[in-house]
Design an enzyme around this catalytic site. Structure first.
Site, PDB file in Angstrom:
ATOM      1  N   HIS A 109       0.818  -1.221   0.000  1.00 58.81           N
ATOM      2  CA  HIS A 109       0.000   0.000   0.000  1.00 58.81           C
ATOM      3  C   HIS A 109       0.849   1.268   0.000  1.00 58.81           C
ATOM      4  O   HIS A 109       0.347   2.351  -0.293  1.00 58.81           O
ATOM      5  CB  HIS A 109      -0.938  -0.004   1.213  1.00 58.81           C
ATOM      6  CG  HIS A 109      -2.054  -0.992   1.060  1.00 58.81           C
ATOM      7  ND1 HIS A 109      -3.316  -0.644   0.663  1.00 58.81           N
ATOM      8  CD2 HIS A 109      -2.074  -2.344   1.203  1.00 58.81           C
ATOM      9  CE1 HIS A 109      -4.072  -1.718   0.591  1.00 58.81           C
ATOM     10  NE2 HIS A 109      -3.337  -2.771   0.912  1.00 58.81           N
ATOM     11  N   ASP A 112       3.872   9.466  -0.668  1.00 61.64           N
ATOM     12  CA  ASP A 112       2.655   8.731  -0.310  1.00 61.64           C
ATOM     13  C   ASP A 112       2.412   7.639  -1.335  1.00 61.64           C
ATOM     14  O   ASP A 112       2.577   7.881  -2.535  1.00 61.64           O
ATOM     15  CB  ASP A 112       1.453   9.695  -0.304  1.00 61.64           C
ATOM     16  CG  ASP A 112       0.452   9.378   0.798  1.00 61.64           C
ATOM     17  OD1 ASP A 112       0.314   8.188   1.141  1.00 61.64           O
ATOM     18  OD2 ASP A 112      -0.181  10.322   1.306  1.00 61.64           O
TER      19      ASP A 112
HETATM   20  P1  ADQ Z   1      -2.702   6.164   4.787  1.00 63.33           P
HETATM   21  O1  ADQ Z   1      -1.273   6.564   4.938  1.00 63.33           O
HETATM   22  O2  ADQ Z   1      -3.470   6.012   6.045  1.00 63.33           O
HETATM   23  O3  ADQ Z   1      -2.855   4.815   3.932  1.00 63.33           O
HETATM   24  P2  ADQ Z   1      -4.614   7.560   2.934  1.00 63.33           P
HETATM   25  O4  ADQ Z   1      -4.540   6.887   1.626  1.00 63.33           O
HETATM   26  O5  ADQ Z   1      -4.778   9.024   2.821  1.00 63.33           O
HETATM   27  O6  ADQ Z   1      -3.344   7.323   3.845  1.00 63.33           O
HETATM   28  O7  ADQ Z   1      -5.835   6.965   3.713  1.00 63.33           O
HETATM   29  C1  ADQ Z   1      -6.254   7.506   4.899  1.00 63.33           C
HETATM   30  C2  ADQ Z   1      -7.728   7.163   5.161  1.00 63.33           C
HETATM   31  O8  ADQ Z   1      -8.018   7.527   6.494  1.00 63.33           O
HETATM   32  C3  ADQ Z   1      -8.640   7.984   4.252  1.00 63.33           C
HETATM   33  O9  ADQ Z   1      -9.755   7.205   3.903  1.00 63.33           O
HETATM   34  C4  ADQ Z   1      -9.049   9.159   5.143  1.00 63.33           C
HETATM   35  O10 ADQ Z   1     -10.327   9.683   4.900  1.00 63.33           O
HETATM   36  C5  ADQ Z   1      -8.989   8.553   6.529  1.00 63.33           C
HETATM   37  N1  ADQ Z   1      -8.571   9.580   7.518  1.00 63.33           N
HETATM   38  C6  ADQ Z   1      -7.425  10.262   7.547  1.00 63.33           C
HETATM   39  N2  ADQ Z   1      -7.425  11.138   8.578  1.00 63.33           N
HETATM   40  C7  ADQ Z   1      -8.601  11.006   9.188  1.00 63.33           C
HETATM   41  C8  ADQ Z   1      -9.224  11.639  10.315  1.00 63.33           C
HETATM   42  N3  ADQ Z   1      -8.621  12.611  11.017  1.00 63.33           N
HETATM   43  N4  ADQ Z   1     -10.455  11.230  10.667  1.00 63.33           N
HETATM   44  C9  ADQ Z   1     -11.077  10.260   9.966  1.00 63.33           C
HETATM   45  N5  ADQ Z   1     -10.557   9.630   8.900  1.00 63.33           N
HETATM   46  C10 ADQ Z   1      -9.334   9.990   8.518  1.00 63.33           C
HETATM   47  C11 ADQ Z   1      -1.957   3.882   3.313  1.00 63.33           C
HETATM   48  C12 ADQ Z   1      -0.881   4.497   2.402  1.00 63.33           C
HETATM   49  C13 ADQ Z   1      -1.548   5.357   1.338  1.00 63.33           C
HETATM   50  C14 ADQ Z   1      -2.555   4.522   0.544  1.00 63.33           C
HETATM   51  C15 ADQ Z   1      -3.509   3.792   1.491  1.00 63.33           C
HETATM   52  C16 ADQ Z   1      -4.419   2.816   0.757  1.00 63.33           C
HETATM   53  O11 ADQ Z   1       0.040   5.265   3.164  1.00 63.33           O
HETATM   54  O12 ADQ Z   1      -0.568   5.909   0.463  1.00 63.33           O
HETATM   55  O13 ADQ Z   1      -3.306   5.366  -0.293  1.00 63.33           O
HETATM   56  O14 ADQ Z   1      -2.792   3.060   2.474  1.00 63.33           O
HETATM   57  O15 ADQ Z   1      -3.692   1.916  -0.022  1.00 63.33           O
END
Ligand code: ADQ
Length: 470
Positions: free
Chosen positions: A169, A377
Site C-alpha cells: 500500500h 505517499d
Molecule cells: P494512509 O497513509 O493512512 O494509507 P490515505 O490513503 O490518505 O493514507 O488513507 C487515509 C484514510 O483515512 C482515508 O480514507 C481518510 O479519509 C482517513 N482519515 C485520515 N485522517 C482522518 C481523520 N482525522 N479522521 C477520519 N478519517 C481519517 C496507506 C498508504 C496510502 C494509501 C492507502 C491505501 O500510506 O498511500 O493510499 O494506504 O492503499
C-alpha cells in the site's frame, strides 16, 4: 475480462491477510483497503486473518490463539499475539525501519536486531495460523502491506503451494535507498516467494523491479514477469481507488452543523482550505501550514477571507518520530496563528483527532480547496475522496503533491512540489481564484478517472491477475 473467466476466479475461496482486521459490521468508517477487501469477501465468501486487539504477556506455547467469527459468507479470524513481540514487530521493524525507508526517510530509519527478529517471528506465527485455516490448495491468498512481506516465504516453508499475492500500500523506494537497509537481500528474497507482487504506481513498480535487478541480478520481461529460484513471479501496478458513489452520497447528506457552517461562510464570502491526514511525517503537514502562511504573506487579500482546516488523526504515538512531528506541527500552527489571528479570525484550525467519515465527507465538500501535499505517499485516498465529495455544479480545486501516488492519475489537479513552499502558496492562490468553468472542467475529468479506477476495479484486477487470468 470475459464473464466466464471472471466466474472462474470468483469460484475460488479468497483468503485475505492484513495486520489488522477491518470492521465488517460497520463499513461507514472504512478506508480503501477495507472497502475493497470486504466487497470481494462479501461477493465470493472467504476468510480474513489479522492480529487481534487482545495480546498475551508471556510466550504461551506454540499453538496459535485464533478466534474465528462467522459473519454471513465471511469468516473473520483474529490472531492473538505476544504483546512485547508484537510491539517490536509493529512499532519497531514495521514502523521504525520499513515505513521511513519506504518513504525515502533514511534519516529516520532505526535498525535493531530485535526488531527484525520479532518481525520474522510474528510473520511465522501468522503463517502457522493461516496454514491451519486453509481449505486446500485452491484458496487464493491475498496478503497486504509492509507488515507481512515475509509471510509467503513462511507459508512456503510450511509446504503451502497456493497462489499467493502481495499488495504494497505504500511507496517503494529507488534501489539506491533500498539497499541502505542491511536486510535488503532478505526482503527481496521474501517478495520473490509471491506469485504476484502488486504496487500502487508505475514509479513504485519501476523502483521495485530495479531493486530486484540490483540485488539479485535477475530482470523482468516486458509483461513484468520473471523467474526466481524456479518460481514465476509477476509484478504489476494496481492503483487503489475508493467507492466513489457511496462517498459522494455521504458528502451530499452532510450533518446539519457542517451545512450551516458552509452556508455562513458562503454568505460572508469566506473560503476554506482543508487537509485530512493521519499525523505522519510523510504527509508534509508543517510544510502545508507554512505554505498557507506564505499565501497570506504574498496574497494579503486572503487575510480574514481564507481559513486552513487541518484534521490530523493521532497515529503510532509510541514511535518517537511521531511525537516529534506532533510538537513540530503544534508549534507551527501556534506561531502562524499568533502572527495573523485577530478576534474574528483564526487562520489555521487544527483538529488532532479522527472524525467520523460521514462528517469528513461533508467537510471536504464544504471546502473550496483540498490541500494534499505529502512528501511521499503510496496513493493517498484523501485526494480521491476530496474529488468524490465535491458538488459537480460548483466543485472545489485539488492541490496535489507530485510525490503522492495519486498524482500519476490525477493530472487535472494543481500538481505541486511540496518542498517548494512558494509554489504551493501560489497554487492555493490560483485555486481560490479559479473560475467556475475551469473548476468544473478539471473536476469532471478527475471524477471520471476515479470512477473508472475505483475500489471494485482495484480488487477485480488484482484478483484476476492472481488467479492467472489478468
Ligand atoms: P494512509 O497513509 O493512512 O494509507 P490515505 O490513503 O490518505 O493514507 O488513507 C487515509 C484514510 O483515512 C482515508 O480514507 C481518510 O479519509 C482517513 N482519515 C485520515 N485522517 C482522518 C481523520 N482525522 N479522521 C477520519 N478519517 C481519517 C496507506 C498508504 C496510502 C494509501 C492507502 C491505501 O500510506 O498511500 O493510499 O494506504 O492503499
Amino acid at each position: 475480462m470475459s464473464e466466464a473467466k471472471q466466474n472462474a476466479s470468483d469460484a475460488r475461496r479468497l483468503v485475505v491477510v492484513s495486520n489488522r482486521l477491518g470492521n465488517i459490521r460497520d463499513m461507514s468508517q472504512a478506508g480503501g483497503l477495507a472497502v475493497g477487501v470486504a466487497d470481494a469477501l462479501a461477493q465470493r465468501g472467504g476468510l480474513w486473518l489479522g492480529a487481534s486487539d487482545e495480546y498475551y504477556d508471556s510466550a504461551a506455547g506454540d499453538e496459535p490463539l485464533i478466534r474465528v467469527e462467522r459473519l454471513g459468507k465471511i469468516e473473520m479470524a483474529a490472531l492473538a499475539l505476544p504483546r512485547e513481540e508484537y510491539s517490536l514487530y509493529y512499532n519497531g521493524y514495521a514502523n521504525s525501519t520499513l515505513w521511513p525507508l519506504f518513504h525515502y526517510r533514511l534519516d529516520l530509519v532505526k535498525h535493531q536486531r530485535e526488531f527484525l527478529q520479532a518481525y520474522r517471528q510474528i510473520n511465522a506465527r501468522f503463517a502457522k495460523a493461516l496454514a491451519g485455516l486453509l481449505s486446500g490448495n485452491n484458496d487464493l491468498i491475498w496478503i497486504h502491506d509492509y507488515h507481512l512481506i515475509p509471510l509467503a516465504a513462511e507459508l512456503r516453508r510450511l509446504g503451502v503451494g497456493n497462489r499467493i499475492g502481495f499488495f504494497l500500500h505504500i511507496s517503494f523506494p529507488p534501489p539506491d535507498l533500498f539497499v541502505a537497509t542491511p536486510d535488503h537481500e532478505e526482503l527481496i528474497d521474501d517478495l520473490l516467494q509471491y506469485d504476484v507482487v502488486g504496487l500502487q504506481t508505475e514509479t513504485d513498480l519501476a523502483n521495485f523491479r530495479r531493486s530486484v535487478e540490483t540485488t539479485n541480478s535477475i530482470s523482468f520481461d516486458i509483461k513484468g514477469a520473471t523467474e526466481a529460484k524456479g518460481r514465476a513471479v509477476l509484478s504489476r501496478s494496481f492503483p487503489i481507488g475508493i467507492d466513489v458513489d457511496s462517498f459522494a452520497r455521504m458528502a451530499n447528506d452532510a450533518a446539519e452543523d457542517v451545512q450551516i457552517d458552509s452556508m455562513r461562510r458562503q454568505i460572508l464570502g469566506l473560503k476554506q482550505i482543508i487537509g485530512v491526514d493521519r499525523l505522519d511525517y510523510s504527509k508534509g503537514l508543517p510544510g502545508r501550514m507554512q505554505a498557507f502562511a506564505r499565501l497570506l504573506e504574498r496574497h494579503p487579500e486572503h487575510e480574514r477571507a481564507a481559513t486552513y482546516l487541518q484534521i490530523a488523526s493521532p497515529t503510532r504515538e509510541e514511535v518517537s518520530a511521531y511525537a516529534e512531528i506532533r510538537s513540530q506541527l503544534e508549534a507551527t500552527a501556534g506561531s502562524i496563528n499568533g502572527k495573523y489571528a485577530d478576534l474574528a479570525w483564526t487562520p489555521i484550525r487544527y483538529i488532532h483527532r479522527a472524525v467520523p467519515r460521514s462528517r469528513l465527507a461533508g467537510l471536504l465538500r464544504a471546502s473550496q480547496v483540498g490541500l494534499v501535499a505529502p512528501l511521499r505517499d503510496g496513493m493517498n485516498l484523501v485526494a480521491k475522496e476530496y474529488i468524490a465529495a465535491q458538488d459537480p455544479g460548483d466543485p472545489g480545486v485539488l492541490v496535489l503533491s507530485r510525490f503522492a501516488g495519486a498524482a500519476e492519475e490525477l493530472a487535472e489537479s494543481l500538481i505541486v512540489n511540496p518542498y517548494a513552499v512558494d509554489e504551493v502558496a501560489d497554487a492555493i492562490a490560483k485555486a481560490l481564484k479559479m473560475p467556475l468553468e475551469e473548476r468544473t472542467a478539471r473536476h469532471g475529468a478527475l471524477l471520471k478517472r476515479i470512477s473508472r479506477n475505483d475500489a471494485a476495479e482495484w480488487r477485480r484486477s488484482f484478483l484476476a491477475t492472481l488467479a492467472g487470468e489478468g
